[in-house]
Design an enzyme around this catalytic site. Structure first.
Site, short mmCIF file in Angstrom:
data_model
loop_
_atom_site.label_atom_id
_atom_site.label_comp_id
_atom_site.label_asym_id
_atom_site.label_seq_id
_atom_site.Cartn_x
_atom_site.Cartn_y
_atom_site.Cartn_z
CB SER A 153 -0.89 0.00 1.24
OG SER A 153 -1.54 1.26 1.36
CE1 TYR A 166 -4.35 -2.17 4.64
CE2 TYR A 166 -3.50 0.01 4.08
CZ TYR A 166 -4.08 -1.19 3.71
OH TYR A 166 -4.37 -1.41 2.39
CE LYS A 170 -2.10 -4.04 2.57
NZ LYS A 170 -2.42 -5.31 1.88
P1 NAI Z 1 -11.83 -5.73 -0.29
O1 NAI Z 1 -12.30 -5.64 1.12
O2 NAI Z 1 -12.85 -5.63 -1.36
O3 NAI Z 1 -10.99 -7.06 -0.53
C1 NAI Z 1 -10.33 -7.78 0.48
C2 NAI Z 1 -10.86 -9.20 0.46
O4 NAI Z 1 -10.08 -9.99 1.38
C3 NAI Z 1 -12.32 -9.29 0.86
O5 NAI Z 1 -13.05 -9.96 -0.12
C4 NAI Z 1 -12.26 -10.07 2.19
O6 NAI Z 1 -13.39 -10.88 2.40
C5 NAI Z 1 -10.99 -10.86 2.03
N1 NAI Z 1 -10.41 -11.26 3.33
C6 NAI Z 1 -10.30 -10.50 4.44
N2 NAI Z 1 -9.75 -11.20 5.42
C7 NAI Z 1 -9.48 -12.43 4.93
C8 NAI Z 1 -8.88 -13.59 5.47
N3 NAI Z 1 -8.46 -13.63 6.73
N4 NAI Z 1 -8.73 -14.68 4.67
C9 NAI Z 1 -9.17 -14.65 3.38
N5 NAI Z 1 -9.76 -13.59 2.83
C10 NAI Z 1 -9.92 -12.47 3.59
O7 NAI Z 1 -10.75 -4.56 -0.48
P2 NAI Z 1 -9.77 -4.22 -1.70
O8 NAI Z 1 -9.70 -2.75 -1.76
O9 NAI Z 1 -10.14 -4.97 -2.91
O10 NAI Z 1 -8.36 -4.71 -1.12
C11 NAI Z 1 -7.58 -5.76 -1.68
C12 NAI Z 1 -6.14 -5.62 -1.17
O11 NAI Z 1 -5.55 -4.43 -1.69
C13 NAI Z 1 -6.06 -5.51 0.35
O12 NAI Z 1 -4.92 -6.21 0.80
C14 NAI Z 1 -5.88 -4.02 0.58
O13 NAI Z 1 -5.26 -3.74 1.80
C15 NAI Z 1 -5.01 -3.66 -0.63
N6 NAI Z 1 -5.06 -2.25 -0.97
C16 NAI Z 1 -6.18 -1.70 -1.52
C17 NAI Z 1 -6.19 -0.36 -1.88
C18 NAI Z 1 -7.34 0.26 -2.54
O14 NAI Z 1 -7.22 1.45 -2.96
N7 NAI Z 1 -8.47 -0.43 -2.71
C19 NAI Z 1 -5.02 0.51 -1.61
C20 NAI Z 1 -3.90 -0.18 -1.07
C21 NAI Z 1 -3.92 -1.50 -0.77
#
Ligand code: NAI
Length: 316
Positions: A153, A166, A170
């Site tokens: 991130s 976080y 990261k």
């Molecule tokens: P999101 O919440 O839609 O996706 C994360 C997914 O991980 C969810 O579907 C959730 O159910 C799943 N998850 C959570 N804990 C879990 C576990 N213990 N085991 C298995 N699955 C689990 O959010 P997003 O934005 O799609 O994030 C995806 C990745 O990208 C994350 O790691 C987030 O930190 C990272 N990220 C996202 C950014 C953004 O702008 N959307 C910016 C920087 C990093």
């Protein structure tokens, strides 16, 4: 232009039941990969679980003619990580690609971070990536091939208020990526990290004032913004980094609003003091401008590479 193809490749995408992970899983499957769609199926802040999210995306992939299996293990335990990799081996017989994407978000001012928040964030983002990648790495090593992508991130690379836990987790991924790239290089394993930007349900964890500021920055782009805030704009970089065509390892990339770039940790040319006696803090302060100057810098490829760079500087 050679088409990127994942036929006979097996990919694990963690947290693939929605958001960014879903688009990664769909894109890899559309190009022929057999995909383990892992998702715990909880809320944006890590509460709860259900099979529906992983099932939904696996079904979506199969409906489009692709190959996928759902997995509901939590990445945040060693047993969960092993279960995810075992699902790939049981169903598809190998593991070529791991996209460490699963995670949840709980924001808090630094002084308010409690152990529950700290543990849950470190467990899912940092330990989770290790728990999944470690068993997968052993398989990749036997195969002599692998691609690992860590979803880091910009909050870690550059900082963002209210995200200390976080960002720590990261930033840990950047460290793992650097080391695993070096250890894996002799075995055809390449590792990279990504700083993505995309709208997602994680916004629910953000301070309303901070979210409003981001929204205003987006709005200021006017027509230039297009739909570039969608996860689909991050996906091409993940597809490339997961592919055989990828020439990169041990690097950090930013994918934000349709702009793709490399981020890096560099070392300035610096200032070298005498070697017979340490300088005083006052003398150091006099040279601080030169120490901070990034007009000339190097990007070391390892700890020992930095040492070689220091030796060069001392030789001047
Ligand atoms: P999101 O919440 O839609 O996706 C994360 C997914 O991980 C969810 O579907 C959730 O159910 C799943 N998850 C959570 N804990 C879990 C576990 N213990 N085991 C298995 N699955 C689990 O959010 P997003 O934005 O799609 O994030 C995806 C990745 O990208 C994350 O790691 C987030 O930190 C990272 N990220 C996202 C950014 C953004 O702008 N959307 C910016 C920087 C990093």
């Amino acid at each position: 232009m050679t088409a990127i193809d994942f036929t006979h490749r097996v990919a694990i995408v963690t947290g693939a039941g929605g958001g960014l992970g879903r688009t990664f899983a769909m894109a890899l499957a559309a190009r022929g990969a057999s995909v383990v769609v892992n998702d715990l199926g909880g809320r944006f802040d890590g509460q709860g679980s259900s099979p529906g999210m992983a099932d939904g995306v696996a079904e979506e992939i199969r409906a489009a003619g692709g190959t996928a299996v759902a997995n509901y293990d939590s990445v945040a335990t060693r047993a969960g990580g092993e279960g995810i990799v075992q699902t790939a081996l049981d169903k598809f017989g190998r593991v070529d690609i791991v996209i460490n994407n699963a995670g949840h978000l709980r924001n808090a001012r630094f002084e308010d971070i409690d152990d529950d928040t700290l543990d849950s964030i470190i467990d899912v983002h940092l330990k989770g990536a290790i728990y999944v990648t470690q068993p997968a790495y052993k398989v990749m090593k036997r195969q002599g091939y692998g691609r690992v992508v860590f979803m880091s991130s910009a909050a870690a690379a550059f900082g963002n208020p209210q995200q200390a836990a976080y960002a720590a987790a990261k930033a840990g991924l950047l460290g793992i990526m650097n080391v695993l790239a070096l250890e894996g290089s002799a075995h055809g394993i390449q590792c990279n990290a990504l700083l993505p930007v995309a709208t997602s349900r994680m916004e629910a964890a953000m301070d309303p004032a901070q979210l409003a500021a981001f929204t205003a920055q987006y709005a200021a782009l006017g027509e230039k913004l297009g739909s570039s805030y969608l996860p689909e704009f991050v996906t091409p970089l993940v597809v490339y980094l997961a592919s055989e065509a990828c020439s990169s390892t041990q690097a950090i990339y930013s994918a934000a609003l349709g702009r793709y770039a490399r981020a890096f940790i560099g070392v300035s040319e610096g200032w070298a003091g005498p070697r017979d006696n340490p300088v005083s803090a006052e003398v150091l302060a006099e040279h601080f401008r030169q120490i901070r100057d990034i007009g000339q810098y190097s990007v070391p490829a390892s700890l020992s590479d930095e040492f070689a760079i220091i030796e060069r500087t001392l030789g001047h």
